[in-house]
Design a protein around this motif. Structure first.
Motif, PDB file in Angstrom:
ATOM      1  N   TYR A 191      65.701 -50.609 -39.676  1.00  0.00           N
ATOM      2  CA  TYR A 191      66.358 -49.893 -38.596  1.00  0.00           C
ATOM      3  C   TYR A 191      67.619 -49.140 -39.021  1.00  0.00           C
ATOM      4  N   SER A 192      68.138 -49.371 -40.218  1.00  0.00           N
ATOM      5  CA  SER A 192      69.392 -48.765 -40.617  1.00  0.00           C
ATOM      6  C   SER A 192      69.179 -47.360 -41.158  1.00  0.00           C
ATOM      7  N   PRO A 193      70.230 -46.530 -41.119  1.00  0.00           N
ATOM      8  CA  PRO A 193      70.114 -45.186 -41.693  1.00  0.00           C
ATOM      9  C   PRO A 193      69.774 -45.247 -43.177  1.00  0.00           C
ATOM     10  N   ALA A 194      69.225 -44.148 -43.686  1.00  0.00           N
ATOM     11  CA  ALA A 194      68.807 -44.107 -45.088  1.00  0.00           C
ATOM     12  C   ALA A 194      69.984 -44.345 -46.022  1.00  0.00           C
ATOM     13  N   PHE A 195      71.179 -43.839 -45.679  1.00  0.00           N
ATOM     14  CA  PHE A 195      72.310 -44.017 -46.587  1.00  0.00           C
ATOM     15  C   PHE A 195      72.717 -45.485 -46.690  1.00  0.00           C
ATOM     16  N   VAL A 196      72.525 -46.252 -45.611  1.00  0.00           N
ATOM     17  CA  VAL A 196      72.820 -47.684 -45.666  1.00  0.00           C
ATOM     18  C   VAL A 196      71.842 -48.378 -46.608  1.00  0.00           C
ATOM     19  N   GLN A 197      70.579 -48.017 -46.525  1.00  0.00           N
ATOM     20  CA  GLN A 197      69.575 -48.622 -47.397  1.00  0.00           C
ATOM     21  C   GLN A 197      69.831 -48.297 -48.862  1.00  0.00           C
ATOM     22  N   SER A 198      70.201 -47.047 -49.165  1.00  0.00           N
ATOM     23  CA  SER A 198      70.463 -46.687 -50.559  1.00  0.00           C
ATOM     24  C   SER A 198      71.743 -47.354 -51.063  1.00  0.00           C
ATOM     25  N   THR A 199      72.733 -47.497 -50.190  1.00  0.00           N
ATOM     26  CA  THR A 199      73.961 -48.193 -50.578  1.00  0.00           C
ATOM     27  C   THR A 199      73.674 -49.656 -50.874  1.00  0.00           C
ATOM     28  N   GLN A 200      72.872 -50.270 -50.024  1.00  0.00           N
ATOM     29  CA  GLN A 200      72.496 -51.668 -50.238  1.00  0.00           C
ATOM     30  C   GLN A 200      71.764 -51.841 -51.567  1.00  0.00           C
ATOM     31  N   ALA A 201      70.766 -51.009 -51.804  1.00  0.00           N
ATOM     32  CA  ALA A 201      69.983 -51.128 -53.034  1.00  0.00           C
ATOM     33  C   ALA A 201      70.851 -50.879 -54.264  1.00  0.00           C
ATOM     34  N   SER A 202      71.757 -49.917 -54.179  1.00  0.00           N
ATOM     35  CA  SER A 202      72.608 -49.586 -55.319  1.00  0.00           C
ATOM     36  C   SER A 202      73.548 -50.740 -55.654  1.00  0.00           C
ATOM     37  N   TYR A 203      74.171 -51.325 -54.649  1.00  0.00           N
ATOM     38  CA  TYR A 203      75.092 -52.427 -54.925  1.00  0.00           C
ATOM     39  C   TYR A 203      74.355 -53.708 -55.304  1.00  0.00           C
ATOM     40  N   ASP A 204      73.158 -53.887 -54.811  1.00  0.00           N
ATOM     41  CA  ASP A 204      72.353 -55.008 -55.303  1.00  0.00           C
ATOM     42  C   ASP A 204      72.110 -54.868 -56.803  1.00  0.00           C
ATOM     43  N   ALA A 205      71.872 -53.625 -57.252  1.00  0.00           N
ATOM     44  CA  ALA A 205      71.568 -53.384 -58.662  1.00  0.00           C
ATOM     45  C   ALA A 205      72.770 -53.628 -59.560  1.00  0.00           C
ATOM     46  N   ILE A 206      73.971 -53.329 -59.082  1.00  0.00           N
ATOM     47  CA  ILE A 206      75.162 -53.418 -59.944  1.00  0.00           C
ATOM     48  C   ILE A 206      76.063 -54.595 -59.582  1.00  0.00           C
ATOM     49  N   ALA A 207      75.641 -55.469 -58.683  1.00  0.00           N
ATOM     50  CA  ALA A 207      76.520 -56.503 -58.133  1.00  0.00           C
ATOM     51  C   ALA A 207      77.184 -57.351 -59.218  1.00  0.00           C
ATOM     52  N   GLU A 208      76.402 -57.889 -60.155  1.00  0.00           N
ATOM     53  CA  GLU A 208      76.968 -58.776 -61.163  1.00  0.00           C
ATOM     54  C   GLU A 208      77.988 -58.050 -62.038  1.00  0.00           C
ATOM     55  N   ASP A 209      77.639 -56.842 -62.492  1.00  0.00           N
ATOM     56  CA  ASP A 209      78.558 -56.078 -63.337  1.00  0.00           C
ATOM     57  C   ASP A 209      79.804 -55.662 -62.570  1.00  0.00           C
ATOM     58  N   TYR A 210      79.633 -55.285 -61.312  1.00  0.00           N
ATOM     59  CA  TYR A 210      80.766 -54.882 -60.492  1.00  0.00           C
ATOM     60  C   TYR A 210      81.718 -56.059 -60.292  1.00  0.00           C
ATOM     61  N   ALA A 211      81.171 -57.220 -59.930  1.00  0.00           N
ATOM     62  CA  ALA A 211      82.010 -58.400 -59.688  1.00  0.00           C
ATOM     63  C   ALA A 211      82.724 -58.833 -60.959  1.00  0.00           C
ATOM     64  N   ALA A 212      82.054 -58.699 -62.121  1.00  0.00           N
ATOM     65  CA  ALA A 212      82.694 -59.050 -63.385  1.00  0.00           C
ATOM     66  C   ALA A 212      83.795 -58.063 -63.743  1.00  0.00           C
ATOM     67  N   GLY A 213      83.575 -56.790 -63.441  1.00  0.00           N
ATOM     68  CA  GLY A 213      84.559 -55.769 -63.774  1.00  0.00           C
ATOM     69  C   GLY A 213      85.707 -55.678 -62.803  1.00  0.00           C
ATOM     70  N   PHE A 214      85.463 -56.045 -61.537  1.00  0.00           N
ATOM     71  CA  PHE A 214      86.498 -55.959 -60.509  1.00  0.00           C
ATOM     72  C   PHE A 214      86.585 -57.269 -59.720  1.00  0.00           C
TER      73      PHE A 214
END
Length: 226
Positions: A4-27
């Protein structure tokens, strides 16, 4: 949320799922070594307490990422929970801060009752929201805040509004839009949503940052006639 969410929400979710571990380690804590940001968070806490509610409503860290902002708010004594669009980011925040609550959700559709939050912090999370969705996001903030409650926003800024699209980060394939906006643009959206501007701060880029950082503190009026 995907159905039900807009396409940009879905792409944001998928993108942060992909980089979550590296992002959390870096920041792990982007407020560390940032006295201005820490002072603004302290000002936010003071504004929350200034509402004088007999029982303090919880505050929400929206776009909570690894959870470091929620953790600092918890250390200040405020009841707080985090909301993030990425399930993997939420899992990392729960692991790093097991004493706090973190939920999967989107600022475009806050699943919260009216007038139940004592404040909202959204640091570097509206940067992924397109212009035509900002009015609804801020209207949602207004709806869930108790009268007098503050909002603290942080976002990349510059001399004019702009947008960039990233297809890779941390070696991962992503599809993520970044929007930078002037403080005046965001303040105008806040005003249209019925949120009163309290203060604005613009910080020059530091380190590897390429754009200034803007911070806005706003409040829901204390009464309908305010």
């Amino acid at each position: 949320m995907r159905a039900y969410s807009p396409a940009f929400v879905q792409s944001t979710q998928a993108s942060y799922d992909a980089i979550a571990e590296d992002y959390a380690a870096g920041f792990p804590d982007s407020l560390a070594g940032r006295p201005l940001e820490q002072a603004l968070l302290t000002a936010f806490v003071d504004l929350v307490r200034a509402t004088g509610a007999p029982v303090q409503p919880p505050v929400a860290d929206i776009g909570s990422g690894p959870g470091y902002v929620a953790a600092r708010l918890h250390e200040s004594g405020l009841p707080v929970f985090g909301v993030d669009v990425s399930p993997r980011m939420v899992a990392l925040a729960r692991r790093a801060h097991p004493e706090l609550r973190f939920h999967v959700g989107s600022m475009t559709a806050l699943d919260l009752p009216d007038e139940t939050l004592g404040g909202i912090v959204a640091l570097y999370s509206i940067i992924h929201v397109p212009d035509d969705h900002l009015p609804a996001v801020f209207a949602g903030f207004h709806r869930v805040l108790v009268p007098g409650a503050p909002v603290l926003l942080g976002f990349q800024s510059g001399g004019e509004d702009g947008r960039a699209h990233l297809t890779e980060r941390f070696g991962q394939e992503i599809s993520l839009d970044y929007y930078w906006r002037t403080p005046e643009t965001v303040a105008a959206h806040l005003a249209k949503a019925g949120l009163e501007l309290h203060s604005r701060v613009l910080r020059e880029p530091e380190g590897e940052e390429q754009r200034p950082r803007a911070f806005l503190l706003a409040r829901k009026p204390a009464s309908a006639g305010a």
